[in-house]
Design a protein around this motif. Structure first.
Motif, short mmCIF file in Angstrom:
data_model
loop_
_atom_site.label_atom_id
_atom_site.label_comp_id
_atom_site.label_asym_id
_atom_site.label_seq_id
_atom_site.Cartn_x
_atom_site.Cartn_y
_atom_site.Cartn_z
N ALA A 109 110.57 -30.34 93.26
CA ALA A 109 109.92 -30.62 91.97
C ALA A 109 108.98 -29.51 91.53
CB ALA A 109 109.17 -31.94 92.05
N THR A 110 108.47 -28.72 92.48
CA THR A 110 107.52 -27.64 92.16
C THR A 110 108.16 -26.26 92.27
OG1 THR A 110 106.72 -27.60 94.45
CG2 THR A 110 105.52 -29.02 92.89
N ASN A 111 109.50 -26.22 92.30
CA ASN A 111 110.22 -24.95 92.42
C ASN A 111 109.75 -24.18 93.65
OD1 ASN A 111 112.19 -23.11 91.52
ND2 ASN A 111 110.67 -21.87 90.44
N ASP A 112 109.59 -24.89 94.73
CA ASP A 112 109.16 -24.39 96.04
C ASP A 112 107.66 -24.11 96.11
OD1 ASP A 112 110.03 -23.85 98.73
OD2 ASP A 112 109.65 -21.73 98.38
N GLY A 113 106.92 -24.39 95.04
CA GLY A 113 105.49 -24.07 95.01
C GLY A 113 104.69 -24.80 96.07
N SER A 114 104.97 -26.09 96.28
CA SER A 114 104.21 -26.84 97.28
C SER A 114 104.49 -26.30 98.67
CB SER A 114 104.53 -28.34 97.20
OG SER A 114 105.90 -28.58 97.49
N ARG A 115 105.73 -25.95 98.95
CA ARG A 115 106.05 -25.40 100.27
C ARG A 115 105.45 -24.00 100.44
NH1 ARG A 115 112.18 -27.73 100.15
NH2 ARG A 115 112.24 -26.41 98.32
N LYS A 116 105.41 -23.24 99.37
CA LYS A 116 104.73 -21.94 99.44
C LYS A 116 103.26 -22.12 99.80
CE LYS A 116 107.60 -19.16 96.33
NZ LYS A 116 107.84 -18.03 97.27
N GLY A 117 102.63 -23.12 99.18
CA GLY A 117 101.23 -23.39 99.48
C GLY A 117 101.01 -23.80 100.92
N ILE A 118 101.91 -24.63 101.46
CA ILE A 118 101.80 -25.06 102.85
C ILE A 118 101.97 -23.86 103.78
CG2 ILE A 118 102.87 -26.46 104.67
CD1 ILE A 118 103.66 -28.45 102.39
N CYS A 141 99.26 -32.22 104.39
CA CYS A 141 98.66 -33.30 103.58
C CYS A 141 97.73 -32.74 102.50
CB CYS A 141 97.90 -34.27 104.48
SG CYS A 141 98.96 -35.23 105.59
N VAL A 142 97.00 -31.67 102.82
CA VAL A 142 96.11 -31.04 101.83
C VAL A 142 96.90 -30.65 100.59
CG1 VAL A 142 94.72 -28.98 101.32
CG2 VAL A 142 94.38 -30.20 103.47
N VAL A 143 98.01 -29.97 100.79
CA VAL A 143 98.80 -29.47 99.66
C VAL A 143 99.56 -30.60 98.99
CG1 VAL A 143 100.65 -27.90 98.98
CG2 VAL A 143 98.99 -27.18 100.71
N ASN A 162 100.11 -28.23 89.19
CA ASN A 162 99.24 -27.19 89.72
C ASN A 162 99.89 -26.39 90.85
OD1 ASN A 162 97.11 -27.81 87.99
ND2 ASN A 162 96.32 -29.38 89.36
N LEU A 163 101.09 -26.80 91.23
CA LEU A 163 101.80 -26.11 92.31
C LEU A 163 103.12 -25.50 91.83
CD1 LEU A 163 101.34 -28.77 95.15
CD2 LEU A 163 100.21 -26.53 95.04
N PHE A 164 103.50 -25.76 90.58
CA PHE A 164 104.82 -25.30 90.11
C PHE A 164 104.87 -23.78 90.13
CE2 PHE A 164 108.25 -24.25 87.25
CZ PHE A 164 109.22 -25.16 87.64
N TYR A 165 105.90 -23.25 90.76
CA TYR A 165 105.99 -21.81 90.97
C TYR A 165 106.92 -21.15 89.96
CZ TYR A 165 106.81 -17.28 93.09
OH TYR A 165 106.90 -15.93 93.31
N GLN A 166 106.39 -20.12 89.32
CA GLN A 166 107.19 -19.21 88.52
C GLN A 166 106.93 -17.81 89.05
OE1 GLN A 166 105.58 -20.83 84.71
NE2 GLN A 166 107.73 -21.01 84.12
N ASN A 167 107.68 -16.84 88.58
CA ASN A 167 107.62 -15.50 89.16
C ASN A 167 106.19 -14.98 89.28
OD1 ASN A 167 108.83 -13.16 90.23
ND2 ASN A 167 108.63 -12.14 88.24
N ARG A 168 105.81 -14.67 90.56
CA ARG A 168 104.51 -14.10 90.89
C ARG A 168 103.35 -15.02 90.56
NH1 ARG A 168 107.44 -10.99 93.55
NH2 ARG A 168 106.83 -12.77 94.79
N ASP A 169 103.55 -16.33 90.80
CA ASP A 169 102.49 -17.33 90.62
C ASP A 169 101.71 -17.59 91.91
OD1 ASP A 169 102.30 -18.05 87.99
OD2 ASP A 169 103.61 -19.80 88.14
N GLU A 170 101.86 -16.75 92.92
CA GLU A 170 101.24 -17.02 94.21
C GLU A 170 99.73 -17.21 94.10
OE1 GLU A 170 105.09 -14.97 95.23
OE2 GLU A 170 103.50 -14.63 93.76
N LEU A 171 99.07 -16.37 93.32
CA LEU A 171 97.61 -16.46 93.22
C LEU A 171 97.19 -17.76 92.55
CD1 LEU A 171 94.95 -15.07 93.85
CD2 LEU A 171 95.08 -13.93 91.61
#
Length: 341
Positions: free
Chosen positions: A219-228, A251-253, A260-269
């Motif tokens: 659902a977050t385009n891998d953003g939540s897993r990137k955060g973890i 659990c934090v992420v 707030n976690l949805f990932y688009q190109n170079r959204d790491e920061l």
């Protein structure tokens, strides 16, 4: 603020992802080519997934153990096997990741109170069954593997030297809930993990955890897993300052809104900043922190204040990384290089 040694951290990161067969780490093609400052490179590479082919090797190590067990076990009840761990949610940060092989007594099952009374109760002795299962499994593993650790309270562990993978064999019973019986969906099915020294069952819902973390990743385009992966990496490089488990970090992420976690190109920061805001809220609002649930919806992992030091140290390192990377992004050339990385 923390002083992060990015040279050391990048070496650590590369070592965790190093493939001895091709003499190369599982990192971006641009890694190590001085395209980006080292702090930005660390941020981006920390969030990248481990390659599928490496996780497939981990799964193969678990399948090998299952096959060895089924070839040799001599018991009056059947078994079924399931895998759990960060490989299953693609949140692992090591190329040679461990995996849990749930080894489940399949001749009978425990039932939730909503399903009582039990019409055909089991007449045997479950404790004896699972103790015998562990005893036979240990003997089989010792014949097959050089490295077998029998000291675990809930598991035995083997190390497959050829595949370079550790497998924890975790013994358990099924636990059926009414939603599972109604739907036949294993999301709602639990397992009783068995603590052998205490002869005590501990309820867990690993399939709900795996699916919830996976669904949020999609659902977050891998953003939540990137955060973890990011905060697991910060913990791994913290020299034991961040005393939080991988489960707690997940659990934090997981508690952060998807937007707030949805990932688009170079959204790491952006993702790092939103994780910092989440930790800040947890530290400043104890009622909110204690209300947070695990991905499977059954546990409250932050009710104890024991987690506070770990959260503070995590936020300190994360905020330093954010500050360092944010400063670099004021440079036009760095911004352009980031798009090409």
């Amino acid at each position: 603020m923390a002083n992060l040694n990015y040279d050391r951290r990048l070496l650590n990161l590369s070592a965790r992802r190093f493939d001895e067969e091709i003499w190369k780490a599982d990192l971006s093609e641009s890694y190590g080519k001085s395209i980006l400052p080292k702090n930005l490179e660390y941020l981006i590479e920390s969030m990248r997934p481990i390659g599928r082919k490496y996780n497939d090797v981990t799964l193969k190590a678990a399948t090998n153990v299952e096959n060895h067990l089924e070839q040799s076990l001599n018991l009056k009840f059947g078994r079924v096997y399931r895998t759990q761990g960060s490989v299953m949610t693609e949140t692992n940060i090591m190329l040679h990741s461990d995996i849990d092989l749930l080894t489940i007594v399949n001749g009978y099952y425990y039932q939730a109170p909503a399903l009582h009374p039990i019409l055909s109760p089991y007449a045997g002795e479950p404790d004896d069954d699972i103790i015998n299962l562990r005893k036979q499994a240990t003997e089989i593993m010792e014949r097959r593997y050089d490295e077998v650790d029998k000291t675990g309270k809930k598991c035995i562990s083997i190390y497959n030297k050829n595949l370079r993978r550790k497998v924890d064999i975790v013994f358990s019973f099924w636990y059926d809930t009414k939603p599972y019986v109604d739907s036949n969906d294993e999301y709602y099915r639990g397992v009783y993990l068995y603590d052998f020294p205490a002869r005590r069952k501990e309820l867990d819902y690993p399939f709900a955890h795996i699916r919830s973390v996976t669904n949020k990743g999609v659902a977050t385009n891998d953003g939540s897993r990137k955060g973890i992966r990011l905060i697991k990496t910060l913990k791994a490089d913290s020299e034991d300052r961040i005393k939080l488990s991988s489960f707690e970090l997940t659990c934090v992420v997981h508690a952060i809104e998807n937007g707030n976690l949805f990932y688009q190109n170079r959204d790491e920061l952006k993702i790092a900043i939103n994780i910092s805001a989440q930790i800040d809220k947890m530290l400043s609002d104890s009622a909110y922190r204690k209300s947070l649930k695990s991905p499977n919806g059954t546990e409250y992992p932050f009710t104890s204040d024991d987690c506070l030091t770990g959260l503070r140290n995590l936020k300190e390192d994360l905020d330093q990384l954010i500050k360092d990377c944010g400063g670099e992004l004021n440079n036009f050339l760095t911004k352009r290089s980031l798009l090409l990385y």
